[in-house]
Design a protein around this motif. Structure first.
Motif, PDB file in Angstrom:
ATOM      1  N   VAL A   1     -41.231  74.601  16.392  1.00 56.01           N
ATOM      2  CA  VAL A   1     -40.302  75.709  16.143  1.00 56.01           C
ATOM      3  C   VAL A   1     -40.919  76.988  16.683  1.00 56.01           C
ATOM      4  O   VAL A   1     -42.062  77.324  16.354  1.00 56.01           O
ATOM      5  CB  VAL A   1     -40.016  75.881  14.635  1.00 56.01           C
ATOM      6  CG1 VAL A   1     -39.126  77.101  14.392  1.00 56.01           C
ATOM      7  CG2 VAL A   1     -39.369  74.635  14.059  1.00 56.01           C
ATOM      8  N   ASP A   2     -40.173  77.696  17.517  1.00 58.28           N
ATOM      9  CA  ASP A   2     -40.571  79.021  18.002  1.00 58.28           C
ATOM     10  C   ASP A   2     -39.557  80.031  17.465  1.00 58.28           C
ATOM     11  O   ASP A   2     -38.341  79.875  17.673  1.00 58.28           O
ATOM     12  CB  ASP A   2     -40.590  79.070  19.534  1.00 58.28           C
ATOM     13  CG  ASP A   2     -41.673  78.176  20.115  1.00 58.28           C
ATOM     14  OD1 ASP A   2     -42.844  78.366  19.758  1.00 58.28           O
ATOM     15  OD2 ASP A   2     -41.331  77.285  20.915  1.00 58.28           O
ATOM     16  N   PHE A   3     -40.066  81.076  16.786  1.00 56.67           N
ATOM     17  CA  PHE A   3     -39.138  81.991  16.123  1.00 56.67           C
ATOM     18  C   PHE A   3     -39.817  83.333  15.906  1.00 56.67           C
ATOM     19  O   PHE A   3     -40.960  83.403  15.464  1.00 56.67           O
ATOM     20  CB  PHE A   3     -38.693  81.400  14.780  1.00 56.67           C
ATOM     21  CG  PHE A   3     -37.754  82.271  13.994  1.00 56.67           C
ATOM     22  CD1 PHE A   3     -36.541  82.692  14.528  1.00 56.67           C
ATOM     23  CD2 PHE A   3     -38.079  82.658  12.697  1.00 56.67           C
ATOM     24  CE1 PHE A   3     -35.683  83.481  13.802  1.00 56.67           C
ATOM     25  CE2 PHE A   3     -37.220  83.443  11.950  1.00 56.67           C
ATOM     26  CZ  PHE A   3     -36.013  83.856  12.510  1.00 56.67           C
ATOM     27  N   ARG A   4     -39.104  84.410  16.222  1.00 52.49           N
ATOM     28  CA  ARG A   4     -39.594  85.772  16.013  1.00 52.49           C
ATOM     29  C   ARG A   4     -38.534  86.541  15.223  1.00 52.49           C
ATOM     30  O   ARG A   4     -37.378  86.601  15.615  1.00 52.49           O
ATOM     31  CB  ARG A   4     -39.862  86.446  17.354  1.00 52.49           C
ATOM     32  CG  ARG A   4     -40.657  87.751  17.249  1.00 52.49           C
ATOM     33  CD  ARG A   4     -41.165  88.146  18.634  1.00 52.49           C
ATOM     34  NE  ARG A   4     -42.086  89.253  18.577  1.00 52.49           N
ATOM     35  CZ  ARG A   4     -41.777  90.507  18.929  1.00 52.49           C
ATOM     36  NH1 ARG A   4     -40.560  90.791  19.373  1.00 52.49           N
ATOM     37  NH2 ARG A   4     -42.682  91.462  18.865  1.00 52.49           N
ATOM     38  N   PHE A   5     -38.969  87.140  14.097  1.00 57.70           N
ATOM     39  CA  PHE A   5     -38.065  87.804  13.158  1.00 57.70           C
ATOM     40  C   PHE A   5     -38.545  89.233  12.955  1.00 57.70           C
ATOM     41  O   PHE A   5     -39.676  89.462  12.514  1.00 57.70           O
ATOM     42  CB  PHE A   5     -38.071  87.007  11.848  1.00 57.70           C
ATOM     43  CG  PHE A   5     -37.259  87.586  10.727  1.00 57.70           C
ATOM     44  CD1 PHE A   5     -36.014  88.156  10.942  1.00 57.70           C
ATOM     45  CD2 PHE A   5     -37.731  87.511   9.412  1.00 57.70           C
ATOM     46  CE1 PHE A   5     -35.266  88.663   9.895  1.00 57.70           C
ATOM     47  CE2 PHE A   5     -36.997  88.010   8.356  1.00 57.70           C
ATOM     48  CZ  PHE A   5     -35.761  88.588   8.591  1.00 57.70           C
ATOM     49  N   LEU A   6     -37.689  90.226  13.315  1.00 57.51           N
ATOM     50  CA  LEU A   6     -38.080  91.630  13.280  1.00 57.51           C
ATOM     51  C   LEU A   6     -37.539  92.340  12.033  1.00 57.51           C
ATOM     52  O   LEU A   6     -36.653  91.838  11.349  1.00 57.51           O
ATOM     53  CB  LEU A   6     -37.580  92.349  14.539  1.00 57.51           C
ATOM     54  CG  LEU A   6     -38.064  91.764  15.873  1.00 57.51           C
ATOM     55  CD1 LEU A   6     -37.517  92.574  17.036  1.00 57.51           C
ATOM     56  CD2 LEU A   6     -39.591  91.713  15.915  1.00 57.51           C
ATOM     57  N   ALA A   7     -38.065  93.556  11.799  1.00 53.16           N
ATOM     58  CA  ALA A   7     -37.919  94.225  10.504  1.00 53.16           C
ATOM     59  C   ALA A   7     -36.523  94.732  10.175  1.00 53.16           C
ATOM     60  O   ALA A   7     -36.259  95.053   9.018  1.00 53.16           O
ATOM     61  CB  ALA A   7     -38.905  95.386  10.409  1.00 53.16           C
ATOM     62  N   GLN A   8     -35.642  94.852  11.144  1.00 54.20           N
ATOM     63  CA  GLN A   8     -34.286  95.298  10.819  1.00 54.20           C
ATOM     64  C   GLN A   8     -33.237  94.343  11.374  1.00 54.20           C
ATOM     65  O   GLN A   8     -32.076  94.717  11.563  1.00 54.20           O
ATOM     66  CB  GLN A   8     -34.061  96.725  11.319  1.00 54.20           C
ATOM     67  CG  GLN A   8     -34.905  97.750  10.565  1.00 54.20           C
ATOM     68  CD  GLN A   8     -34.651  99.185  11.000  1.00 54.20           C
ATOM     69  OE1 GLN A   8     -33.568  99.542  11.424  1.00 54.20           O
ATOM     70  NE2 GLN A   8     -35.687 100.020  10.896  1.00 54.20           N
ATOM     71  N   GLU A   9     -33.623  93.089  11.571  1.00 60.03           N
ATOM     72  CA  GLU A   9     -32.682  92.073  12.037  1.00 60.03           C
ATOM     73  C   GLU A   9     -32.023  91.367  10.858  1.00 60.03           C
ATOM     74  O   GLU A   9     -32.612  91.237   9.777  1.00 60.03           O
ATOM     75  CB  GLU A   9     -33.408  91.025  12.889  1.00 60.03           C
ATOM     76  CG  GLU A   9     -33.829  91.519  14.258  1.00 60.03           C
ATOM     77  CD  GLU A   9     -34.399  90.390  15.097  1.00 60.03           C
ATOM     78  OE1 GLU A   9     -34.012  90.284  16.273  1.00 60.03           O
ATOM     79  OE2 GLU A   9     -35.221  89.620  14.566  1.00 60.03           O
ATOM     80  N   LYS A  10     -30.810  90.897  11.095  1.00 58.10           N
ATOM     81  CA  LYS A  10     -30.116  90.049  10.130  1.00 58.10           C
ATOM     82  C   LYS A  10     -29.758  88.749  10.846  1.00 58.10           C
ATOM     83  O   LYS A  10     -28.891  88.736  11.726  1.00 58.10           O
ATOM     84  CB  LYS A  10     -28.873  90.751   9.589  1.00 58.10           C
ATOM     85  CG  LYS A  10     -29.213  92.009   8.787  1.00 58.10           C
ATOM     86  CD  LYS A  10     -27.984  92.747   8.299  1.00 58.10           C
ATOM     87  CE  LYS A  10     -28.389  93.997   7.516  1.00 58.10           C
ATOM     88  NZ  LYS A  10     -27.229  94.789   7.067  1.00 58.10           N
TER      89      LYS A  10
END
Length: 511
Positions: free
Chosen positions: A336-345
């Protein structure tokens, strides 16, 4: 097929009415949805329609029912324990008191992508996934030669492909379908008549509404009626206050004249005028009693994320690179490759058993260890966070400080909790009430990052627009596992599908 006249259902435990004066005619081909908050008696009413003996142990009822159907099909919220012990072979080919259309049995298996060769397996039903348990029930129950289907939360454990299949089936079948659901999109696609069970005025009064409308029209008309009644009630009270203010000035003027007048003739005239003033006050009291009632809705949710300190927009919350999603010794997804940023939904969908909840839970555990800020979390299984013996006040307060307790009680009251319920064990609360507790916890803790597993699952469809608005207005980051298509489209900026190949972004228009 079914006619109910003046039905009232009362729970024997606390003598609370669940259904009030329900009269209903069910015609062949009707698609009838039972909606309302958790714990309002939807499942009990569904079972009572099938056979009153199913609820005799805990429900008292008054009213009449005429059933013009014989055999029926029923899919409950959970697979009964006596069926869990059966093998697939015994489930499909054991004794039955209802005739089967075996061609339909195999046709439904193909449509639901369930290998019909497994019908003869010795595998126990208890070992199947939640989605598979539902699929085998659909295959068997829909193949029975019956005219009416009773379905209790049929969409809860279904992936989107199976959910869309079920919607098409209900739309096209000539059979009558009576079902309980919280899924707004599912309701909009299927229901032709609505039965709405509410408990208003601090859940003390049952209100039962029946409308021969599709769900979208019902929801809009209900909102419009609420807004009209609220505006009328406010206008009447405003006008009443203006009248009282004018009357108060007249009353003061007459009182002053009475005190300062010494002439007998003039005194009699003033006394007569005072009598008229007092009579007018009686009329104003009657007018106040007859004013339009301020409307109440059990499902009204007044919550706001007002004090969130958001993290910088491009700050990574978590980055997964070639991450192996594993539960115990089982590898669900190799990479699994995944990047989650601070103001994303971000929303995550996937087939039953793909590992969505496991991925969210593992991300939550990682963030709990490494993040310097609080993480809001709603698990799919509420007891993961809720101590069943604690009270809502215990769960939401951190000290015996009376000021904090009153603040929490005020918030709970805005969510329709009584002061008694605030001190009852959490185990006595409905699933919807427990979901509200977890929601309020996140609001009070002002977490800048929220991880949500099926966040709308236990909210009534009429309260879900308010829940979605709460998350739409949230300024921080949201990572949500959901099958709720309306939630995914309105709240999430992007949606990913989880499968054996990892996470792949999909278009929201394809949901």
């Amino acid at each position: 097929m079914l006619q109910i006249t003046h039905l009232t259902m009362t729970h024997e435990k606390d003598l609370t009415d669940l259904v009030s004066d329900l009269s209903l005619v069910v015609n062949k081909g009707d698609k009838i949805a039972l909606i309302g908050e958790e714990g309002n008696g939807k499942s009990s009413l569904l079972k009572w329609m099938m056979n009153p003996t199913f609820v005799n142990s805990y429900i008292q009822f008054n009213g009449q029912i005429r059933r013009d159907f014989g055999q029926y099909s029923y899919i409950p919220q959970q697979l009964p324990q006596e069926l869990e012990r059966l093998s697939l072979n015994d489930y499909f080919f054991g004794p039955s008191d209802v005739a089967f259309d075996y061609a339909a049995l195999y046709r439904y298996a193909k449509e639901l992508q369930f290998d019909s060769d497994r019908f003869a397996d010795a595998q126990l039903l208890s070992t199947l996934s939640g989605g598979e348990k539902l699929k085998i029930q659909f295959i068997k129950e829909l193949a029975k030669e019956t005219d009416i289907l009773f379905l209790d939360e049929p969409s809860n454990d279904l992936d989107l492909a199976t959910l869309k299949w079920l919607e098409r089936f209900i739309q096209q079948t000539p059979k009558t379908v009576i079902f309980v659901s919280h899924d707004e999109t599912f309701l909009r696609q299927t229901a032709t008549k609505i039965i709405h069970l509410e408990r208003i005025k601090k859940r003390l009064v049952a209100r039962t509404t029946v409308q021969s409308l599709d769900y979208a029209t019902y929801a809009q008309e209900r909102k419009d009626q609420f807004d009209r009644q609220l505006q009328q009630a406010r206008n009447e009270r405003l006008e009443h206050q203006k009248k009282l203010a004018r009357h108060h000035r007249i009353h003061q003027s007459v009182e002053y004249t009475v005190r300062t007048t010494h002439d007998a003739t003039a005194g009699r005239l003033i006394a007569k005028k005072m009598k008229a003033v007092l009579a007018q006050e009686k009329r104003y009291e009657k007018e106040a009693a007859a004013m339009t009632e301020i409307p109440t809705q059990e499902d009204h949710i007044r919550l706001y994320f007002s004090e969130i300190e958001t993290l910088p927009a491009h700050k990574p919350i978590i980055e997964l690179v070639d991450y192996s999603l594993q539960v115990g010794q089982t590898i669900l997804v190799p990479s699994v490759d995944f990047r989650f940023l601070a103001q994303e939904k971000i929303g995550i969908i996937g087939a039953n058993g793909a590992g969505k909840s496991s991925l969210l839970r593992q991300i939550y555990r990682m963030l709990k260890k490494q993040a310097s800020y609080s993480i809001g979390y709603i698990p799919q299984n509420y007891p993961d966070l809720l101590n069943p013996t604690a009270s809502p006040l215990d769960f939401l307060t951190h000290s015996p400080d009376k000021t904090e307790e009153e603040r929490v009680l005020t918030h709970l009251a805005s969510l329709q909790f009584s002061r008694e319920e605030a001190r009852h064990p959490i185990s006595s609360l409905s699933g919807g009430q427990q979901a509200k507790l977890l929601l309020l916890k996140m609001v009070l803790e002002t977490s800048p990052v929220l991880l949500l597993d099926e966040p709308t699952r236990n909210f009534s469809p009429t309260s879900q627009p308010q829940v979605r608005q709460l998350f739409q207005d949230f300024k921080g980051a949201i990572l949500a596992v959901s099958h709720d298509r309306t939630f995914l489209k309105e709240v999430c900026d992007r949606v990913y599908q989880l499968n054996q190949n990892g996470l792949t972004e999909i278009r929201k228009d394809d949901l």
